[in-house]
Design an enzyme around this catalytic site. Sequence first.
Site, PDB file in Angstrom:
ATOM      1  N   GLY A 119     -23.197 100.867   2.780  1.00  0.00           N
ATOM      2  CA  GLY A 119     -24.544 100.526   2.319  1.00  0.00           C
ATOM      3  C   GLY A 119     -25.335 101.732   1.843  1.00  0.00           C
ATOM      4  O   GLY A 119     -26.551 101.654   1.669  1.00  0.00           O
ATOM      5  N   ASP A 166     -29.557 101.097  -7.194  1.00  0.00           N
ATOM      6  CA  ASP A 166     -28.727 102.223  -6.763  1.00  0.00           C
ATOM      7  C   ASP A 166     -28.499 103.224  -7.899  1.00  0.00           C
ATOM      8  O   ASP A 166     -28.599 104.436  -7.718  1.00  0.00           O
ATOM      9  CB  ASP A 166     -27.367 101.712  -6.263  1.00  0.00           C
ATOM     10  CG  ASP A 166     -27.518 100.621  -5.230  1.00  0.00           C
ATOM     11  OD1 ASP A 166     -28.649 100.447  -4.718  1.00  0.00           O
ATOM     12  OD2 ASP A 166     -26.526  99.930  -4.941  1.00  0.00           O
TER      13      ASP A 166
HETATM   14  C1  GLA Z   1     -26.762  96.641  -3.282  1.00  0.00           C
HETATM   15  C2  GLA Z   1     -26.993  96.472  -4.772  1.00  0.00           C
HETATM   16  C3  GLA Z   1     -28.464  96.718  -5.107  1.00  0.00           C
HETATM   17  C4  GLA Z   1     -29.386  95.907  -4.201  1.00  0.00           C
HETATM   18  C5  GLA Z   1     -28.995  96.061  -2.737  1.00  0.00           C
HETATM   19  C6  GLA Z   1     -29.777  95.149  -1.820  1.00  0.00           C
HETATM   20  O1  GLA Z   1     -26.933  97.973  -2.913  1.00  0.00           O
HETATM   21  O2  GLA Z   1     -26.187  97.352  -5.512  1.00  0.00           O
HETATM   22  O3  GLA Z   1     -28.681  96.447  -6.470  1.00  0.00           O
HETATM   23  O4  GLA Z   1     -29.393  94.571  -4.595  1.00  0.00           O
HETATM   24  O5  GLA Z   1     -27.619  95.815  -2.528  1.00  0.00           O
HETATM   25  O6  GLA Z   1     -31.119  95.484  -1.825  1.00  0.00           O
END
Ligand code: GLA
Length: 434
Positions: A119, A166
């Site tokens: 994450g 991200d």
């Molecule tokens: C992942 C995705 C992002 C976002 C997050 C949740 O990291 O790549 O675009 O949606 O999950 O906030």
Amino acid sequence: MFVSKFGSAPKFYVRAPGRVNLIGEHIDYCGYAVLPMAIEQDILIAVEPVKTQVVQLANTNSSYLDFSTSANNIEINKTKPLWHNYFLCGLKGIQEHFGLNNPTGMNCLLDGTIPPSSGLSSSSALVCCAGLVTVRANGKTLSKVELAEICSKSERYIGTEGGGMDQSISFLAEEGTAKLIEFSPLRATDVRLPSGAAFVIANSCVEMNKAATSHYNIRVMECRLATKLLSKSKGLDWKKMLKLQDVQVKLGVSLEEMLTIVEEVFHPEPYSTEEICKYLGISLEEFRTQILSQNTQDVSTFKLYQRAKHVYGEAARVLEFKKICDEAPANAIQLLGELMNQSHISCKEMYECSCPELDRLVDICLQFGAIGSRLTGAGWGGCTVSMVPTDKLNNFLKNVEKAYYQTNVQSSALENNSLFATKPGRGALVFVEA
Ligand code: GLA
């Protein structure tokens, strides 16, 4: 290692950081602003452009196997999210953007410090890094915003329908400041975090790979369906509406009013495929082919009330978080902590993107002095982020380590790099040897 692998020296290096999202989970793909910061951990690639059109990829970590392909015949295997496929996403995105007919080949050695499937956005950092490598190797230039937009789109070649947070923070981050990232048009505004608190990342050690499971895309789909039904209920042209934010914009109402509308329009019981088709007046066939994505074809119930409640509530919390940081009242840390806690509860109960280990870790962090603690990133595993008063930091780290990491074998094996305080780091960069 580069020299022993390829028999020559790299000509330049590119790094792109991972990120931690402080607040605003699962709302970027609904059009709403998010509030992440880059972390120090990154993907670093050493590169040597070559005359042949062959792209050779190697990794300092021997569990990631070498890969090579012709630069003008990129195939991305969606069924197996292997590491090199993320590189190929960045490569292909840039090649297509410039319409490169004769893309250069290159030798690349990759090194990464972002724990994978945790994450912290290791996959997007790799896509962004590969994108910037390709721009540089082909003698092109792009702005950071252009790079972020292209890399956000090109990560979808792997099959996930990510929202762009991200990739945006990986390029737009600046040292010392978190950022409010807004979309359409993409822009980033500094958010000065309160002094007196540290942000601590703790890995639940439950791995979650977005591309390998359908959890993530199902949520994207539920939000899209909620958008369509809300639009239809308000007499809007539902076929054109894609994101929950589109509904708010079209109706010209506040987020609080959207929360009331959600209460009026949706029932809390899950919606069946038949009920949705009936509501929208479409056939099952149209539903499957025009609305559902490839890897959500088998889903038969959708929780529209809960997902929409989370999204509009979370979008409001992001704006509130930014406002508190800007105004910096005396109790800022307390107020921000409450927002982070509310965000976690909403992720857990309304969005159902937490897991027992993340919930346990959040409880432990709060028990040992965090003012706010929540899951960060997509969830279903991965990391938490906690806000801890600086004077409690050392004890906090000691106690959380004891309570979470020393009680189970898997976690204690991964204890290194699993619990650390972090500061807003800088965005992606190219280094060229003098
Ligand atoms: C992942 C995705 C992002 C976002 C997050 C949740 O990291 O790549 O675009 O949606 O999950 O906030």
